[in-house]
Design an enzyme around this catalytic site. Sequence first.
Site, short mmCIF file in Angstrom:
data_model
loop_
_atom_site.label_atom_id
_atom_site.label_comp_id
_atom_site.label_asym_id
_atom_site.label_seq_id
_atom_site.Cartn_x
_atom_site.Cartn_y
_atom_site.Cartn_z
CE1 TYR A 98 47.69 46.22 20.00
CE2 TYR A 98 48.50 44.03 20.51
CZ TYR A 98 48.41 45.37 20.81
OH TYR A 98 49.01 45.87 21.95
CD GLU A 140 51.29 45.00 24.08
OE1 GLU A 140 50.83 44.10 23.35
OE2 GLU A 140 50.76 46.13 24.18
NE ARG A 204 37.98 45.52 38.48
CZ ARG A 204 37.22 44.89 37.58
NH1 ARG A 204 37.78 44.13 36.65
NH2 ARG A 204 35.91 45.01 37.62
CD GLN A 205 45.06 46.04 35.75
OE1 GLN A 205 44.17 46.87 35.90
NE2 GLN A 205 44.89 45.00 34.96
N GLY A 268 46.58 55.23 47.59
CA GLY A 268 47.78 55.65 46.85
C GLY A 268 49.06 55.40 47.62
CB THR A 270 49.90 50.35 47.17
OG1 THR A 270 49.26 51.01 46.08
CG2 THR A 270 48.88 49.82 48.16
N GLY A 379 43.48 53.36 37.31
CA GLY A 379 42.35 53.05 36.44
C GLY A 379 42.75 53.33 35.01
P1 FAD Z 1 35.11 48.09 39.51
O1 FAD Z 1 34.18 46.92 39.27
O2 FAD Z 1 36.24 48.24 38.58
O3 FAD Z 1 34.24 49.39 39.57
C1 FAD Z 1 34.82 50.68 39.68
C2 FAD Z 1 33.70 51.71 39.67
O4 FAD Z 1 32.96 51.55 38.46
C3 FAD Z 1 32.65 51.54 40.80
O5 FAD Z 1 33.00 52.28 41.94
C4 FAD Z 1 31.41 52.06 40.18
O6 FAD Z 1 31.38 53.48 40.33
C5 FAD Z 1 31.58 51.76 38.70
N1 FAD Z 1 30.80 50.55 38.34
C6 FAD Z 1 31.19 49.27 38.49
N2 FAD Z 1 30.23 48.43 38.08
C7 FAD Z 1 29.22 49.21 37.66
C8 FAD Z 1 27.93 48.94 37.10
N3 FAD Z 1 27.51 47.68 36.92
N4 FAD Z 1 27.15 49.99 36.77
C9 FAD Z 1 27.59 51.25 36.94
N5 FAD Z 1 28.79 51.57 37.46
C10 FAD Z 1 29.58 50.57 37.82
N6 FAD Z 1 43.55 49.43 43.94
C11 FAD Z 1 43.87 49.17 45.23
O7 FAD Z 1 42.99 49.04 46.08
N7 FAD Z 1 45.21 49.03 45.59
C12 FAD Z 1 46.22 49.15 44.70
O8 FAD Z 1 47.39 49.03 45.08
C13 FAD Z 1 45.89 49.42 43.33
N8 FAD Z 1 46.86 49.54 42.39
C14 FAD Z 1 46.52 49.77 41.09
C15 FAD Z 1 47.51 49.90 40.13
C16 FAD Z 1 47.19 50.13 38.81
C17 FAD Z 1 48.29 50.30 37.77
C18 FAD Z 1 45.82 50.20 38.42
C19 FAD Z 1 45.44 50.43 36.97
C20 FAD Z 1 44.83 50.07 39.37
C21 FAD Z 1 45.15 49.86 40.70
N9 FAD Z 1 44.15 49.73 41.68
C22 FAD Z 1 44.50 49.53 42.99
C23 FAD Z 1 42.72 49.83 41.33
C24 FAD Z 1 42.12 48.42 41.13
O9 FAD Z 1 42.75 47.80 40.03
C25 FAD Z 1 40.62 48.46 40.86
O10 FAD Z 1 40.36 49.29 39.78
C26 FAD Z 1 39.83 48.96 42.06
O11 FAD Z 1 40.20 48.20 43.17
C27 FAD Z 1 38.32 48.83 41.85
O12 FAD Z 1 38.02 47.50 41.50
P2 FAD Z 1 36.55 46.91 41.61
O13 FAD Z 1 36.49 45.71 40.73
O14 FAD Z 1 36.09 46.73 43.01
O15 FAD Z 1 35.65 48.04 40.99
#
Ligand code: FAD
Length: 390
Positions: A98, A140, A204-205, A268, A270, A379
């Site tokens: 923090y 937390e 990632r979550q 959604g 899940t 997100g």
């Molecule tokens: P990210 O790397 O996070 O990218 C997301 C978007 O950001 C991309 O589509 C793109 O548009 C942009 N981006 C990324 N990199 C760049 C770059 N270099 N330049 C420009 N734009 C960029 N997901 C599931 O599939 N199942 C679940 O059950 C699920 N549950 C979740 C629960 C919670 C509480 C939360 C917060 C999220 C959950 N998610 C779930 C979402 C998951 O955590 C991820 O956010 C999602 O899968 C995308 O991850 P990623 O790393 O592939 O994409």
Amino acid sequence: MLSDTSRPIIAATAPVVAERIPFITPEFYRRMFGARPDLLDGMFSRSNQITGEQPKALAGSIVAFATWLLQHPDSYPETVLSRIAHKHASLGLQEDEYPTVYEHLFGAIAADLGDAATPEVVEAWTEVYWLMAHALINMEKNLYASQPNDKPFAPWRVTGKEISGGDVAVISFEPADDTAVSDARPGQYVSILVPTPDGIRQPRQFTLIPSPAGTRRIAVKLDPAGEVTPLIHEKLSIGDVYQLSNPYGDLVLRDTQVPLVLASAGIGVTPVLSLLEALVQRGSEREVVVLHADRSSASWPLAEEMKKLVAQLPNARIETWFEEGTDGDHQGLMDVSGVGIPADANVVMCGPLPFLKAVRSQVIASGHPAEKVFYEIFGPDLWLVQGTES
Ligand code: FAD
């Protein structure tokens, strides 16, 4: 409670700070990751920094917190704080981070506001920051203490990987060491640390879906433009060991008998699966209306599992909307106006932001009270409404 000295200063400057957030936040993150690049290894999503969503969510939440304190001097926005604390706990955030955030956030605020950042203004916002930080730190600590182990992350071995709905990888894990396994509440998620080609781990979550006791299962939708999901889809294999956090998240099923509407789109499903499984396990006789929207019946992930759970509940029914094909109950995007949402129902929505916004608007336009509409967002939360079913 905000001090009498700070109150008028915050009231006068909150609109200016809110307006400057888009300019303050990139500078804040540039400063913080310049000084502490290690925070991108396992703590912050770098995609969220690139898209600007996370910085906006963080700085926006501080202004929202300040505004709350002005309007409700004797309370805190518990729902919003709880949602943030759960996410922090899933990342293993500790109290000593923090001051780091404070230093770089306030450096960025001072640089952006220039002469307007008088010592009085900085002091008042410092008070707001630490009121919020201490509230989160306490929450937390309680969340960490509620776990049966003191490890933010533990190793889990991949025992299964299969594709569902075309682009969703359903992955099962078993513990890879003797860390005590926490029971997940329905609707909770874990953070996973995924190694990247440049040698760091990105968190990632993912929401936990029903799985045998002592194991974990997640469903990961491929985002071809994302950083982590392509790595999970392409590289993760049976036998690999990944670090998973304890389960967190406050979208949980409450002990109530009021009807429940579960509206999902795409991945959604899940949280909906976990909520349905919990209802089945409780032998619930609640009236449950499950609504699901997808591109087509073929792209609906975990469809059979969802239908099976619905079939096990005596007072549940399901309606579908598919944009393509005629094998759903309805064609096109979800429209709840003809569904007949029970008047006293809790409505829980899970899906992409445009879906959440559209369906929430429809539900409220139908006369349903806003306080009975809940959501899970996959997100950074740029849309702070309510987060728990009650
Ligand atoms: P990210 O790397 O996070 O990218 C997301 C978007 O950001 C991309 O589509 C793109 O548009 C942009 N981006 C990324 N990199 C760049 C770059 N270099 N330049 C420009 N734009 C960029 N997901 C599931 O599939 N199942 C679940 O059950 C699920 N549950 C979740 C629960 C919670 C509480 C939360 C917060 C999220 C959950 N998610 C779930 C979402 C998951 O955590 C991820 O956010 C999602 O899968 C995308 O991850 P990623 O790393 O592939 O994409």
